[in-house]
Design an enzyme around this catalytic site. Sequence first.
Site, short mmCIF file in Angstrom:
data_model
loop_
_atom_site.label_atom_id
_atom_site.label_comp_id
_atom_site.label_asym_id
_atom_site.label_seq_id
_atom_site.Cartn_x
_atom_site.Cartn_y
_atom_site.Cartn_z
N GLU A 126 -2.56 -40.32 27.96
CA GLU A 126 -3.93 -40.28 28.47
C GLU A 126 -3.90 -40.43 29.99
OE1 GLU A 126 -6.33 -43.19 26.48
OE2 GLU A 126 -5.97 -42.32 24.49
N SER A 131 3.57 -44.20 29.64
CA SER A 131 4.66 -44.98 29.04
C SER A 131 4.13 -46.15 28.21
CB SER A 131 5.59 -45.52 30.13
OG SER A 131 6.17 -44.45 30.86
N GLU A 365 8.89 -37.65 27.32
CA GLU A 365 9.48 -38.43 26.21
C GLU A 365 10.11 -39.73 26.69
OE1 GLU A 365 8.64 -37.52 23.44
OE2 GLU A 365 8.53 -35.35 23.33
#
Length: 386
Positions: A126, A131, A365
């Site tokens: 968002e 993280s 990721e």
Amino acid sequence: MDFALSAEQNAYRKMLRDFVQREIAPVARDWEHAGRYPTEIVDQMKAMGLFGLLVPEEYGGADADFVSFALTFEEIARGWMGVAGTLGSHSIACWLIARYGTEEQKQTFLPELATGQRRSGIALTEPQAGSDLQGIRATARREGDHYVVNGAKTWITNARYANPLPTLVKTDPTTTPAHKGMSVLLIDADLPGFTVSRDIPKVGYKGTESCEVILDNVKVPVSCLLGGTEGRGLQQVLSALETGRINVAARALGVAQASYDKAIAYSKEREAFGRPISDFQAIQLKLADMATSVQAARLLTYWAASKLDRGERADLESSMAKLFASEVALKASLESMRVHGGYGYSSEFEVERYYRDAPLMAIGEGTSDILRTVIAKSLLSGAEVN
């Protein structure tokens, strides 16, 4: 220990490599610079069954082993990393549904996801939370047989094609710790209030879109709650990110390998002072370091993938692979540009695209620094590297 690929894996890699050299490599530079969506390439990947890599066979998928899964991303990213991205988020969504979905959800979505008739992604990040996923603000308030979803997601790969879009929300924003109130909803992109607001302009990672998604009072049926039980969303997502880190590590490996390939080829062609620059020790040292680092990244990535194939957890190993391979991609792309000299800075040569694509793998990721903390916490809690 056997570090060799099986006969089937070697044949699969050859098939992928031929496909990339025939269909992707010749058009990647021009299509990327033109901002052209690779529709024809995506259609061919559908026909090859690549969208069903992590879908079980009973639902029409390939149920591929994870080493073959890594091979897929390495080879495609070698030709064009952005195209590999169309498979990455889709594969995570497939794995999530196959692993945690209800039988109805599996029957509804997986057969069409396997063929690419449906495509998907995953909506986690968002504007205020990347993280720190427990810091998301998207909420899903239950009203009868529906959830009313509000919030915004950003950097969503495949957003314009994903249906359903697995979306991490807070079904109980008051719960402490926050993860106990988080769930994943499989949101139909055709529902009123679901809007892909814009494509985010990017330095690299072109060929696939990265978008902002707005959720404005979207009424999602309760039957679309992944697994049918609230409060398990963060655990589901973190588990899926093991596969995500394998695919990002493999993409980084593909970019690093392509950077090395271009560097060694150019060093043999380019002459200085009447000799190929490959004759000069300064260039040889760069090539040796690049080749060694690329192979180390490959072994680390396949090692992590093989742990998943044995049915073992690989959060530590996949984090190591993704961290190391992404840093290798960054360095290899820069060193390849240096080998090319002034031409490396020209958009007429492929190496400048590798240089623009590589940073994504050190961010997506899990950033490199976040992964270092993940690795350290695992080691300090008693995890062993063996």
